[in-house]
Design a protein around this motif. Structure first.
Motif, PDB file in Angstrom:
ATOM      1  N   GLU A 113       0.819  -1.216   0.000  1.00 27.22           N
ATOM      2  CA  GLU A 113       0.000   0.000   0.000  1.00 27.22           C
ATOM      3  C   GLU A 113       0.851   1.264   0.000  1.00 27.22           C
ATOM      4  N   LEU A 168       0.592   3.759  -2.843  1.00 29.71           N
ATOM      5  CA  LEU A 168      -0.550   4.649  -3.078  1.00 29.71           C
ATOM      6  C   LEU A 168      -0.333   5.988  -2.392  1.00 29.71           C
ATOM      7  N   LEU A 169      -0.430   7.090  -3.143  1.00 30.57           N
ATOM      8  CA  LEU A 169      -0.293   8.407  -2.515  1.00 30.57           C
ATOM      9  C   LEU A 169      -1.574   8.787  -1.782  1.00 30.57           C
ATOM     10  N   ARG A 170      -2.666   8.125  -2.125  1.00 28.83           N
ATOM     11  CA  ARG A 170      -3.899   8.319  -1.373  1.00 28.83           C
ATOM     12  C   ARG A 170      -4.253   6.987  -0.748  1.00 28.83           C
ATOM     13  N   PRO A 171      -3.943   6.817   0.550  1.00 32.17           N
ATOM     14  CA  PRO A 171      -4.117   5.497   1.156  1.00 32.17           C
ATOM     15  C   PRO A 171      -5.591   5.067   1.155  1.00 32.17           C
TER      16      PRO A 171
END
Lengths: 660, 156
Positions: free
Chosen positions: B95, B98-101
């Motif tokens: 994960e 991902l820059l947006r968790p």
């Protein structure tokens, strides 16, 4: 010799700071005027000593004295002179010395210009400022001494990091630091007021100019840093939601909230507890930023171990100052009486609304920045929090706030009429509607979000002047409108300009986000590509030798939509001392938009990758912040807000009437 | 200043260390289908370059970022939806990429924070205003008004 003198000055400054951190505070306690006054000359003396120390380090840099480890690591004999100066703060140790210098200068400013402060308050403010000085001087002397010598001086330095060899390094850090560190004075005022047990409207009036001063510099510093990254990094981004950027943005959000809440406290004696808490929070954010950047936790949680002494030291400073001030706050908050009453719909209510959203925005940036570190530290998953998170959370938080901005100055204190305020904003509302419809029409309904964003920006820009227009009864005829405009208080113009600038920045952000164009192609000399009606032809590639670098300059001939032609020349540079490559973009400003060219490596067959951007209205982003800064300066120049000159007794009544 | 710069420097050092200073998206990577390419760009902007300081793979010139960009495009060409592409990449790289968790138990605090702070702040502000309004002295009675008027008149 001069270097040792610089080191010695720093130690002397520490000794003075220790005296200053005790004597005036004790004096204020027992009512000893002499003890209290001692802070005046000790703070001026420490400022001179730190300035001398800074001058000594500068001397070592300008003369390329590579026997000083710090100079050897960050400088080169063939650097242009400007970069020899800026190298002084282009590294951890030197920039820390700049930090301390600004800290000392602010204390000296209070000592010199704060003559009209009550003696005990001034003594305590300078005492608290000295506590911060002691902490950072110890930090510098024990873990980050810039004056350390090398046993065997090398012949040549290792050069300043190429990315930093730019005029940006001369402008951005000093501005940012004055802002960052300037909030220490606000903090010192808050702590001193709590020690004195006197937190009232007068306190807010004294503290506001200092807050405004720090805010003006921080705004300019962040803005210049953003422009620097934009042109230096070679891919044209202007804000990355990078943790280091967030570290400077959080004090800005808190400081902006503080500016507004101090207004309520000054005028109505309300929100006292909250204002003091914000003053503490703002500087805490500055300290947190310093910790995040200098401790190495940001690179990776593991980098903490590479230099534990620094990280632990700043963490200790952070804990002592934030914890100590919050404890003091907890002890004193109960004794604060609340001031004037107000209805939810009122100027005070609007400023509470402003604070609510700004603080929430700050908390959002804070959690987004720290969460990955915290989660990992507690053995949780390794996650990233990047731009998509911030855009999704911070963005929506700004919408209600920005919608409300034009209303604020139009509402009266205590109790206001929202409809009456709206009636003065019909013009702005109409202009915003026209803007939305125009954008929708031009894009055939394809850019709804951009249209709404531009509408919001226009609403802000025009609405910002509603107060000025109402007060001067402009457009209502009569030849005295101009005279009335000129007679309005400077702070009213300041507010109008700052809010207008916010609108301009928003306009730039929305425009460039929605209408930026990008083209990527492989070109050989003679080849060309097109972007936004501009034809870009690669003419030739030529090597150039600079003072401490070699570069391949790529020459382009650009033909505009009206047949106008101009040359652009981005380059790929290799700095010889570190054999480090940088991309130097070429930028052509056309109106408020920019054509941005950046090149990749030259392939074996002579071709190279060219990236071109049409950055639509991008300059507005930074122009807007400059207008905000101008607004801050106008406000600061206003008589009532002039630093350390709150002597409004005679004129106050008149002004108050003008504001009523 | 160092703030931003530290990141910049590290990003650069890493980029240089990888010894492939090309630009981020290269012409040879670009898909023929503009719609598919746009989706690839949007997805890339939300994926982290694993060896960089704080860059998306769309901005980065590291070889690993290029590999990921190509992988995204491969999956898109194979007909994956955006979610499937992200799911595939997360299954391979974790994960962290991902820059947006994702929203989940482990990120509940993160995602809830803005809403919670706003709600608590709003409630606090409201309660304070109500309580202080309630504690305010009642309005003057007509008799008191008359007395004040009288006193003021006499004072003039």
């Amino acid at each position: 010799m001069i270097v040792e003198l610089g080191h010695y000055f720093l130690v002397l400054a520490l000794a003075l700071a220790i005296v200053q951190s005790v004597l005036p505070v004790v004096g204020a306690r027992i009512g000893h005027a002499g003890y209290m006054r001692s802070a005046d000359w000790t703070s001026v003396m420490s400022a001179l000593l730190v300035a001398g120390s800074f001058a000594a380090l500068t001397y070592a840099y300008v003369n390329s004295d590579f026997s000083v480890a710090n100079v050897w690591q960050n400088s080169h004999s063939r650097q242009p002179l400007l970069y020899k100066y800026t190298s002084v703060w282009g590294n951890h140790e030197g920039s820390l010395l700049l930090w301390i210098l600004i800290l000392a200068l602010f204390a000296a400013l209070v000592a010199v210009f704060g003559r009209n402060l009550p003696a005990d308050l001034r003594a305590n403010v300078l005492g608290v400022q000295a506590w911060i000085m002691v902490a950072f001087l110890l930090f510098a002397l024990f873990t980050s001494n810039p004056f350390e010598r090398l046993d065997e001086p090398p012949l040549e330095g290792r050069d300043l990091n190429p990315i930093l060899q730019d005029i940006g390094l001369a402008i951005h850090p000093p501005l940012l630091y004055v802002g960052y560190v300037g909030f220490s004075i606000t903090f010192a005022f808050a702590a001193a007021a709590m020690i004195c047990g006197r937190i009232d409207a007068a306190w807010a009036r004294w503290v506001r100019p200092w807050t405004l001063l720090a805010w003006v510099f921080l705004t300019a510093g962040i803005s210049m840093g953003s422009y620097w990254a934009y042109y230096e990094l070679g891919w044209g981004g202007w804000w990355f939601w990078d943790p280091v950027e967030n570290a400077s943005f959080m004090p800005w959000l808190a400081g902006t909230a503080l500016l507004h809440s101090a207004l309520v406290m000054e005028k109505r004696e309300a929100l006292r507890i909250w204002t003091v808490l914000l003053a503490i929070l703002t500087f805490s954010m500055s300290l947190l930023g310093t910790f995040l950047v200098r401790s190495g936790v940001l690179t990776s949680v593991h980098a903490f171990a590479t230099d534990p002494s620094r990280g632990v030291f700043i963490l200790a400073i952070l804990t002592v100052f934030i914890g100590g001030s919050l404890a003091l706050f907890a002890a004193r908050a109960g004794t604060l009486r609340q001031g004037g009453l107000f209805a939810p719909i009122s100027r005070e209510g609007a400023l509470v609304f402003n604070n609510l959203f700004l603080t929430t925005a700050m908390a959002t940036v804070l959690i987004g920045t720290l969460y990955p570190l915290i989660l990992e530290a507690f053995g949780g998953a390794k996650i990233s929090v990047g731009p998509p998170f911030f855009n999704l959370t911070f963005g929506p938080l700004m919408v209600p706030l920005l919608l409300a901005v034009p209303f604020g100055p139009l509402l009266s204190w205590k109790r206001a009429d929202l409809l009456a305020a709206l009636s003065r904003l019909y013009f702005a509302l109409g202009a915003a509607f026209v803007a939305v419809l125009t954008v929708l029409g031009l894009t055939a309904g394809g850019e709804v979000a951009a249209a709404l964003g531009i509408g919001l920006a226009v609403w802000l820009m025009i609405g910002a002047f509603a107060e000025v227009i109402t007060r001067s009864r402009a457009f209502s005829g009569g030849g005295s409108t101009l005279r009335r405009l000129a007679g309005l208080p400077g702070s009213m113009w300041g507010t109008a300009l700052a809010h207008f600038g916010l609108g301009v920045t928003l306009l730039g952000i929305v425009a460039v986000s929605a209408f930026e164009r990008e083209a990527i192609d492989n070109l050989t000399p003679g080849g060309s590509m097109t972007i936004a009606d501009y034809q870009i032809e690669l003419v030739r590639v030529g090597p150039v030798r600079g003072p401490n670098y070699v570069e391949d300059v790529v020459h382009f001939q650009v033909t505009g939509p009206s047949g106008n032609r101009f040359a652009m020349a981005p380059s790929k540079r290799v700095y010889t001392a570190r054999t480090m490559t940088t991309t130097e973009a070429a930028i052509r400003t056309i109106g408020f938009s920019q054509l941005y060219l950046s090149v990749g490596d030259i392939n074996a067959d002579g071709s190279l990758v060219v990236r071109a951007w049409w950055k639509y209205q991008v300059i507005l982003i930074w122009l807007g912040t400059l207008v905000m800064v101008a607004g801050g300066c106008v406000s600061l120049a206003d008589r009532r807000l002039r630093v350390g000159a709150p002597r409004p007794a005679r004129t106050r009544g008149k002004r108050e009437l003008a504001n009523a | 200043m160092r703030e931003r710069l530290t990141a910049v420097i590290l990003a650069l050092v890493l980029a240089i260390a990888s010894a492939m200073p090309a630009l981020a998206v290269n012409p040879d990577e670009i898909l023929d289908d503009p719609a598919l390419e746009q989706r690839a760009r949007d997805l890339s902007a939300g994926l982290r370059c694993m060896v960089c300081q704080n860059q998306s793979i769309d901005d980065s010139d590291a070889p690993l970022a290029r590999d990921l960009r190509l992988l995204v495009r491969e999956r898109l060409k194979a007909g994956d939806t955006d979610e499937q592409v992200l799911g595939y990449i997360v299954s391979r790289y974790g994960e962290f990429v991902l820059l947006r968790p994702y929203f989940g138990l482990h990120t509940a605090v993160l995602w809830a924070m803005p809403v919670v702070v706003l709600a608590i702040g709003a409630i606090l502000a409201w309660v304070m205003m109500r309580r202080r309004a309630a504690a305010a002295p009642a309005a003057l009675t007509p008799e008191e008004e008359a007395r004040i008027t009288k006193i003021l008149d006499e004072g003039e």
